[in-house]
Every structure is written in structure tokens, then in C-alpha cells.
Design an enzyme around this catalytic site. Structure first.
Site, PDB file in Angstrom:
ATOM      1  N   ASP A  36       0.835  -1.208   0.000  1.00 46.40           N
ATOM      2  CA  ASP A  36       0.000   0.000   0.000  1.00 46.40           C
ATOM      3  C   ASP A  36       0.867   1.255   0.000  1.00 46.40           C
ATOM      4  O   ASP A  36       1.971   1.250   0.544  1.00 46.40           O
ATOM      5  CB  ASP A  36      -0.906  -0.032   1.251  1.00 46.40           C
ATOM      6  CG  ASP A  36      -2.083   0.902   1.120  1.00 46.40           C
ATOM      7  OD1 ASP A  36      -2.270   1.500   0.042  1.00 46.40           O
ATOM      8  OD2 ASP A  36      -2.833   1.050   2.107  1.00 46.40           O
ATOM      9  N   HIS A  53       2.719   3.176  -8.890  1.00 43.80           N
ATOM     10  CA  HIS A  53       2.527   1.742  -9.157  1.00 43.80           C
ATOM     11  C   HIS A  53       3.737   1.169  -9.902  1.00 43.80           C
ATOM     12  O   HIS A  53       4.156   0.042  -9.645  1.00 43.80           O
ATOM     13  CB  HIS A  53       1.244   1.516  -9.969  1.00 43.80           C
ATOM     14  CG  HIS A  53       0.000   1.911  -9.235  1.00 43.80           C
ATOM     15  ND1 HIS A  53      -0.231   1.555  -7.924  1.00 43.80           N
ATOM     16  CD2 HIS A  53      -1.095   2.639  -9.620  1.00 43.80           C
ATOM     17  CE1 HIS A  53      -1.402   2.038  -7.538  1.00 43.80           C
ATOM     18  NE2 HIS A  53      -1.939   2.705  -8.549  1.00 43.80           N
ATOM     19  N   LEU A 147      10.681 -20.646  -4.318  1.00 44.31           N
ATOM     20  CA  LEU A 147       9.625 -19.746  -3.821  1.00 44.31           C
ATOM     21  C   LEU A 147       8.391 -19.750  -4.717  1.00 44.31           C
ATOM     22  O   LEU A 147       8.513 -19.644  -5.943  1.00 44.31           O
ATOM     23  CB  LEU A 147      10.182 -18.316  -3.769  1.00 44.31           C
ATOM     24  CG  LEU A 147       9.184 -17.229  -3.386  1.00 44.31           C
ATOM     25  CD1 LEU A 147       9.018 -17.151  -1.877  1.00 44.31           C
ATOM     26  CD2 LEU A 147       9.600 -15.868  -3.923  1.00 44.31           C
TER      27      LEU A 147
HETATM   28  C1  FPP Z   1      -2.221   0.191  -3.197  1.00 40.10           C
HETATM   29  O1  FPP Z   1      -1.641   1.464  -3.154  1.00 40.10           O
HETATM   30  C2  FPP Z   1      -1.621  -0.543  -4.273  1.00 40.10           C
HETATM   31  C3  FPP Z   1      -2.305  -1.142  -5.292  1.00 40.10           C
HETATM   32  C4  FPP Z   1      -3.764  -1.117  -5.404  1.00 40.10           C
HETATM   33  C5  FPP Z   1      -1.578  -1.809  -6.365  1.00 40.10           C
HETATM   34  C6  FPP Z   1      -0.389  -2.567  -5.921  1.00 40.10           C
HETATM   35  C7  FPP Z   1       0.407  -2.933  -7.077  1.00 40.10           C
HETATM   36  C8  FPP Z   1       1.745  -2.925  -7.108  1.00 40.10           C
HETATM   37  C9  FPP Z   1       2.597  -2.595  -5.967  1.00 40.10           C
HETATM   38  C10 FPP Z   1       2.473  -3.351  -8.300  1.00 40.10           C
HETATM   39  C11 FPP Z   1       2.147  -4.768  -8.578  1.00 40.10           C
HETATM   40  C12 FPP Z   1       3.091  -5.380  -9.444  1.00 40.10           C
HETATM   41  C13 FPP Z   1       2.843  -6.479 -10.142  1.00 40.10           C
HETATM   42  C14 FPP Z   1       3.957  -7.148 -10.744  1.00 40.10           C
HETATM   43  C15 FPP Z   1       1.490  -7.019 -10.350  1.00 40.10           C
HETATM   44  P1  FPP Z   1      -2.587   2.728  -3.391  1.00 40.10           P
HETATM   45  O2  FPP Z   1      -2.620   2.999  -4.835  1.00 40.10           O
HETATM   46  O3  FPP Z   1      -3.922   2.471  -2.779  1.00 40.10           O
HETATM   47  O4  FPP Z   1      -1.817   3.822  -2.611  1.00 40.10           O
HETATM   48  P2  FPP Z   1      -2.467   5.027  -1.804  1.00 40.10           P
HETATM   49  O5  FPP Z   1      -3.236   4.431  -0.672  1.00 40.10           O
HETATM   50  O6  FPP Z   1      -1.277   5.813  -1.360  1.00 40.10           O
HETATM   51  O7  FPP Z   1      -3.343   5.782  -2.766  1.00 40.10           O
END
Ligand code: FPP
Length: 257
Positions: A36, A53, A147
Site C-alpha cells: 500500500d 505503481h 519460492l
Molecule cells: C495500493 O496502493 C496498491 C495497489 C492497489 C496496487 C499494488 C500494485 C503494485 C505494488 C504493483 C504490482 C506489481 C505487479 C507485478 C502485479 P494505493 O494505490 O492504494 O496507494 P495510496 O493508498 O497511497 O493511494
């Protein structure tokens, strides 16, 4: 010079983290992570959310590598929840491209490192390009024995449980299962994680202290570790901190030590 310094310093692993105080025989077998804070990381830099992201994707690579080196058996990453469809279309589209981008770049490395790629969640709603990338990775890594890198994509724990209940009822109606046989173990076998152990350690970044519909059944006795660090800033040292804390916890599963 670097080599000399290394030989004089404490035991280091390949990414220069100190693992002297990590009990290697007590590494959590299954680590689950709610990644997050990508959006906030980007906003702090006046960048679009998708930049967060993208940066978060690079962290996935680092943490997978480290978990694999440490001998973690399963790493489950919450990459897209059933609720994330509510986000603006441009963001959803980008999130759906990330598995392709990640696997397009790093799949050879994952194959080499003996990582087995899996995914849990409702595949039906994923765009075909996302599905294809994941299916290719699953096929290319299916014989790997290291893994298990398990992406939770279009995953929601309540939906998973309702789906399991439907399957249990169908099996009862078809005479495959008796009502009396429904135990916690049997129910677990109807979930998407049936072949995996329950997580030993849950990590959530960005300072939020909630589960957000993630593995509600499987996390019943998991140790939780929360950090204010935003996912794009999360690194191998943070992972080791979480593991150190885990190793100091006394897990009693409701019993006595
Ligand atoms: C939450 O942060 C994150 C997500 C909804 C997406 C997570 C995805 C990644 C870390 C990349 C994934 C990689 C692969 C290879 C699939 P947020 O956007 O809600 O952050 P915020 O709360 O600060 O707005």
C-alpha cells in the site's frame, strides 16, 4: 577494495543486508504483503499515481529476490482487489498492464531463480492480455521448486469464501461430501489457497492498519507487522525488520507456551 571491505565486514547476503541476527531455521514459510502507498508516494513527488505503481512493481522484484534467498516458501502479494475496479479507468488499465510489464521483463530471472509464479483471484474479469501474461508465467515456471510467488489479482476474501460455500453445497447435494464431514480443514480445501500453508507473517505498508478484504480466513493465526513506509520505499532491510520482529513473537494459537 569493495571485496576486501566485504570480507572484513559482518556476514552479508547478496544485496548487502546484514542477516547475522536472522534465525535462518525460523524464517516464516509464507509471507503475505498488502502493498500500500503507491499513490501517496507519487503525490508526494507531484507525479501521477501510476508512477507510484510502476515504482512499486520494481519493489516486487527486489522483495521476491530477497524472500527467495532467505528460503521463504510462499510470497503472496495483494496486487489488485475486487474493490480496486472502483478506481479511475486509466489507473485500472495501468494496474492491469503491470503483470505483463513485470513478467515481460523479469520472467527469465524468475525462471532462473527457481521461482514458481501463481495467481489467486477471479480470472474471468481480467483483460485477456493480463491473463495471457500470467498463464505464460505459470506454464514457464510450473516445474520450479523454489519460492511460490502468488499474485492476488482481482482477489477478495469474502468473494472467495462465498464461492467456497457454493462449491461445498454443490458437493453436498451431489453426495460427494457429507455435512458432518465439513471441518475447518475441509473448508480450507475449497479456498484458492488449498495447496498453500496459511501465512505466518502479514506485512502492510503505508501506515494503514486494516485487512481490506485480504485472506480473512487464512490470516486467523498470522503475525501482523505494520509499517508507515510506503510500498515504493519498502526494501530488503524492511523485510528483514519484519522477519526479526516475527522471530521474537511467541505464537500460541490460543494455547499456552
Ligand atoms: C495500493 O496502493 C496498491 C495497489 C492497489 C496496487 C499494488 C500494485 C503494485 C505494488 C504493483 C504490482 C506489481 C505487479 C507485478 C502485479 P494505493 O494505490 O492504494 O496507494 P495510496 O493508498 O497511497 O493511494
Amino acid at each position: 577494495m569493495k571485496k576486501l571491505w566485504r570480507s572484513l565486514s559482518n556476514k552479508k547476503d547478496s544485496s548487502e543486508t546484514n542477516i547475522d541476527d536472522i534465525q535462518m531455521e525460523h524464517i516464516p514459510a509464507h509471507i503475505a504483503i498488502i502493498m500500500d502507498g503507491n499513490g501517496r508516494w507519487a503525490s508526494k513527488r507531484s507525479l501521477p499515481r501510476i508512477a507510484g505503481h510502476h515504482e512499486g512493481m520494481k519493489v516486487v522484484r527486489k522483495i521476491t529476490k530477497k524472500a527467495s534467498e532467505l528460503g521463504v516458501k510462499t510470497l503472496t502479494l495483494y496486487a489488485f482487489s475486487t474493490e480496486n475496479w472502483k478506481r479511475p479507468k486509466t489507473e485500472v488499465d495501468y494496474l492491469m498492464k503491470l503483470p505483463e510489464e513485470f513478467l515481460g521483463t523479469f520472467l527469465p530471472e524468475l525462471v532462473k531463480e527457481n521461482v514458481k509464479v501463481e495467481m489467486m483471484g477471479d480470472k474471468d474479469l481480467l483483460p485477456s492480455h493480463t491473463k495471457r501474461a500470467l498463464e505464460k508465467a505459470q506454464i514457464d515456471t510450473r516445474d520450479n521448486t523454489g519460492l511460490v510467488l502468488n499474485f492476488a489479482l482481482n482477489y477478495g476474501s469474502r468473494a472467495e469464501m462465498i464461492h467456497a460455500v457454493h462449491k461445498v453445497l454443490a458437493d453436498v447435494n451431489n453426495g460427494i461430501l457429507n455435512k458432518e464431514e465439513i471441518t475447518e480443514e475441509v473448508f480450507s480445501d475449497y479456498l484458492m489457497t488449498k495447496h498453500l500453508s496459511d501465512p505466518d507473517l502479514l506485512i502492510r505498508t503505508s501506515g494503514e492498519i486494516r485487512l481490506s478484504n485480504f485472506m480473512l480466513w487464512q490470516l486467523a493465526y498470522t503475525e501482523f507487522w505494520f509499517t508507515d513506509v510506503l510500498w515504493p520505499d519498502f526494501n530488503e532491510e524492511h523485510l528483514l525488520d519484519a522477519i526479526r520482529t516475527y522471530q521474537q513473537r511467541s505464537r500460541r494459537y490460543g494455547g499456552l507456551k
